[in-house]
Design a protein around this motif. Structure first.
Motif, PDB file in Angstrom:
ATOM      1  N   GLY A  72       0.798  -1.214   0.000  1.00 32.15           N
ATOM      2  CA  GLY A  72       0.000   0.000   0.000  1.00 32.15           C
ATOM      3  C   GLY A  72       0.833   1.269   0.000  1.00 32.15           C
ATOM      4  O   GLY A  72       0.285   2.372   0.008  1.00 32.15           O
ATOM      5  N   GLY A  73       2.161   1.132  -0.037  1.00 36.44           N
ATOM      6  CA  GLY A  73       3.034   2.303  -0.029  1.00 36.44           C
ATOM      7  C   GLY A  73       3.043   2.998  -1.385  1.00 36.44           C
ATOM      8  O   GLY A  73       2.834   2.372  -2.420  1.00 36.44           O
ATOM      9  N   LEU A  74       3.262   4.289  -1.380  1.00 38.74           N
ATOM     10  CA  LEU A  74       3.398   5.054  -2.611  1.00 38.74           C
ATOM     11  C   LEU A  74       4.839   4.927  -3.082  1.00 38.74           C
ATOM     12  O   LEU A  74       5.760   5.351  -2.391  1.00 38.74           O
ATOM     13  N   ASN A  75       5.050   4.320  -4.249  1.00 37.94           N
ATOM     14  CA  ASN A  75       6.412   4.117  -4.742  1.00 37.94           C
ATOM     15  C   ASN A  75       6.942   5.339  -5.481  1.00 37.94           C
ATOM     16  O   ASN A  75       8.050   5.776  -5.219  1.00 37.94           O
ATOM     17  N   HIS A  76       6.186   5.877  -6.414  1.00 38.32           N
ATOM     18  CA  HIS A  76       6.545   7.147  -7.033  1.00 38.32           C
ATOM     19  C   HIS A  76       5.358   7.698  -7.805  1.00 38.32           C
ATOM     20  O   HIS A  76       4.394   7.003  -8.074  1.00 38.32           O
ATOM     21  N   VAL A  77       5.471   8.989  -8.129  1.00 37.81           N
ATOM     22  CA  VAL A  77       4.480   9.684  -8.947  1.00 37.81           C
ATOM     23  C   VAL A  77       5.182   9.999 -10.264  1.00 37.81           C
ATOM     24  O   VAL A  77       6.266  10.589 -10.258  1.00 37.81           O
ATOM     25  N   ALA A  78       4.587   9.596 -11.383  1.00 43.60           N
ATOM     26  CA  ALA A  78       5.197   9.842 -12.686  1.00 43.60           C
ATOM     27  C   ALA A  78       4.481  10.984 -13.399  1.00 43.60           C
ATOM     28  O   ALA A  78       3.253  11.059 -13.397  1.00 43.60           O
ATOM     29  N   VAL A  79       5.279  11.862 -14.004  1.00 38.74           N
ATOM     30  CA  VAL A  79       4.765  13.027 -14.707  1.00 38.74           C
ATOM     31  C   VAL A  79       5.403  13.050 -16.093  1.00 38.74           C
ATOM     32  O   VAL A  79       6.620  12.872 -16.211  1.00 38.74           O
ATOM     33  N   THR A  80       4.604  13.263 -17.132  1.00 39.98           N
ATOM     34  CA  THR A  80       5.165  13.394 -18.479  1.00 39.98           C
ATOM     35  C   THR A  80       5.379  14.863 -18.798  1.00 39.98           C
ATOM     36  O   THR A  80       4.587  15.721 -18.401  1.00 39.98           O
ATOM     37  N   VAL A  81       6.460  15.130 -19.504  1.00 39.91           N
ATOM     38  CA  VAL A  81       6.803  16.485 -19.926  1.00 39.91           C
ATOM     39  C   VAL A  81       7.214  16.456 -21.393  1.00 39.91           C
ATOM     40  O   VAL A  81       7.707  15.441 -21.879  1.00 39.91           O
ATOM     41  N   PRO A  82       7.040  17.576 -22.115  1.00 42.85           N
ATOM     42  CA  PRO A  82       7.456  17.604 -23.512  1.00 42.85           C
ATOM     43  C   PRO A  82       8.964  17.763 -23.687  1.00 42.85           C
ATOM     44  O   PRO A  82       9.525  17.341 -24.690  1.00 42.85           O
ATOM     45  N   ASP A  83       9.652  18.362 -22.695  1.00 43.84           N
ATOM     46  CA  ASP A  83      11.080  18.648 -22.813  1.00 43.84           C
ATOM     47  C   ASP A  83      11.778  18.206 -21.524  1.00 43.84           C
ATOM     48  O   ASP A  83      11.711  18.901 -20.500  1.00 43.84           O
ATOM     49  N   LEU A  84      12.447  17.067 -21.580  1.00 49.38           N
ATOM     50  CA  LEU A  84      13.077  16.498 -20.393  1.00 49.38           C
ATOM     51  C   LEU A  84      14.238  17.367 -19.895  1.00 49.38           C
ATOM     52  O   LEU A  84      14.427  17.521 -18.692  1.00 49.38           O
ATOM     53  N   THR A  85      14.986  17.962 -20.799  1.00 56.14           N
ATOM     54  CA  THR A  85      16.112  18.810 -20.413  1.00 56.14           C
ATOM     55  C   THR A  85      15.632  20.035 -19.637  1.00 56.14           C
ATOM     56  O   THR A  85      16.200  20.392 -18.599  1.00 56.14           O
ATOM     57  N   GLU A  86      14.581  20.684 -20.117  1.00 54.31           N
ATOM     58  CA  GLU A  86      14.022  21.841 -19.421  1.00 54.31           C
ATOM     59  C   GLU A  86      13.451  21.435 -18.065  1.00 54.31           C
ATOM     60  O   GLU A  86      13.644  22.132 -17.060  1.00 54.31           O
ATOM     61  N   ALA A  87      12.766  20.300 -18.020  1.00 55.30           N
ATOM     62  CA  ALA A  87      12.209  19.825 -16.747  1.00 55.30           C
ATOM     63  C   ALA A  87      13.316  19.550 -15.743  1.00 55.30           C
ATOM     64  O   ALA A  87      13.198  19.904 -14.559  1.00 55.30           O
ATOM     65  N   GLU A  88      14.405  18.957 -16.190  1.00 57.54           N
ATOM     66  CA  GLU A  88      15.514  18.677 -15.274  1.00 57.54           C
ATOM     67  C   GLU A  88      16.128  19.971 -14.751  1.00 57.54           C
ATOM     68  O   GLU A  88      16.468  20.073 -13.568  1.00 57.54           O
ATOM     69  N   ALA A  89      16.255  20.979 -15.597  1.00 54.47           N
ATOM     70  CA  ALA A  89      16.775  22.270 -15.150  1.00 54.47           C
ATOM     71  C   ALA A  89      15.856  22.876 -14.091  1.00 54.47           C
ATOM     72  O   ALA A  89      16.326  23.433 -13.095  1.00 54.47           O
ATOM     73  N   ARG A  90      14.553  22.765 -14.281  1.00 52.18           N
ATOM     74  CA  ARG A  90      13.601  23.298 -13.295  1.00 52.18           C
ATOM     75  C   ARG A  90      13.692  22.538 -11.978  1.00 52.18           C
ATOM     76  O   ARG A  90      13.600  23.132 -10.900  1.00 52.18           O
ATOM     77  N   VAL A  91      13.842  21.218 -12.056  1.00 54.92           N
ATOM     78  CA  VAL A  91      13.982  20.395 -10.851  1.00 54.92           C
ATOM     79  C   VAL A  91      15.222  20.838 -10.070  1.00 54.92           C
ATOM     80  O   VAL A  91      15.167  21.001  -8.847  1.00 54.92           O
ATOM     81  N   LYS A  92      16.319  21.055 -10.763  1.00 53.12           N
ATOM     82  CA  LYS A  92      17.555  21.495 -10.102  1.00 53.12           C
ATOM     83  C   LYS A  92      17.378  22.884  -9.493  1.00 53.12           C
ATOM     84  O   LYS A  92      17.827  23.125  -8.367  1.00 53.12           O
ATOM     85  N   ARG A  93      16.728  23.808 -10.232  1.00 51.33           N
ATOM     86  CA  ARG A  93      16.504  25.164  -9.698  1.00 51.33           C
ATOM     87  C   ARG A  93      15.645  25.133  -8.437  1.00 51.33           C
ATOM     88  O   ARG A  93      15.773  25.995  -7.568  1.00 51.33           O
ATOM     89  N   ALA A  94      14.760  24.143  -8.342  1.00 56.17           N
ATOM     90  CA  ALA A  94      13.904  24.017  -7.160  1.00 56.17           C
ATOM     91  C   ALA A  94      14.648  23.380  -5.987  1.00 56.17           C
ATOM     92  O   ALA A  94      14.091  23.250  -4.898  1.00 56.17           O
TER      93      ALA A  94
END
Length: 127
Positions: A72-94
């Motif tokens: 019953g544990g939450l393993n992960h939440v998956a999110v789709t994005v159009p640009d993985l490089t931009e998403a990774e930059a945003r994750v790092k900035r956060a």
């Protein structure tokens, strides 16, 4: 008939703070927020068609075990994005650290843990 996932609800330490970085990284918006059960607070954050319900009872208990070892544990939440490089930059900035990069059919992905230890998978199916 085919069902569509509307939302997932999970407990976080600070719903407003979690909603803020989710909006910043993924371009989502707060759909609703207000009082919840157990004198808690909930924030619904996402898109017009789906969202995450972020709940806090006020003083949540810290998880003790790995979600991958807990039924019953939450393993992960998956999110789709159009640009993985931009998403990774945003994750790092956060302030989060991307890890476990993978490139396999049908897409590319990486993972990161938030301040509450929740694992997020970010995937892109763009060619």
């Amino acid at each position: 008939m085919q069902a569509q996932l509307e939302h997932a609800n999970f407990t976080v330490s600070d719903p407003q703070a979690t909603a803020a970085w989710l909006c910043e990284i993924f371009g989502w918006h707060i759909r609703w927020q207000g009082p919840a059960m157990q004198t808690g607070h909930t924030v619904h954050v996402g898109t017009d068609s789906g969202y995450l319900a972020l709940f806090s009872p006020g003083t949540p208990d810290a998880g003790a075990q790995s979600s991958y070892q807990t039924v019953g544990g939450l393993n992960h939440v998956a999110v789709t994005v159009p640009d993985l490089t931009e998403a990774e930059a945003r994750v790092k900035r956060a302030g989060f650290s991307p890890k476990n990069h993978a490139d396999y059919e049908p897409g590319k992905r990486f993972y990161f843990h938030d301040h509450d230890g929740i694992e997020f998978e970010v995937v892109s199916y763009a060619a």
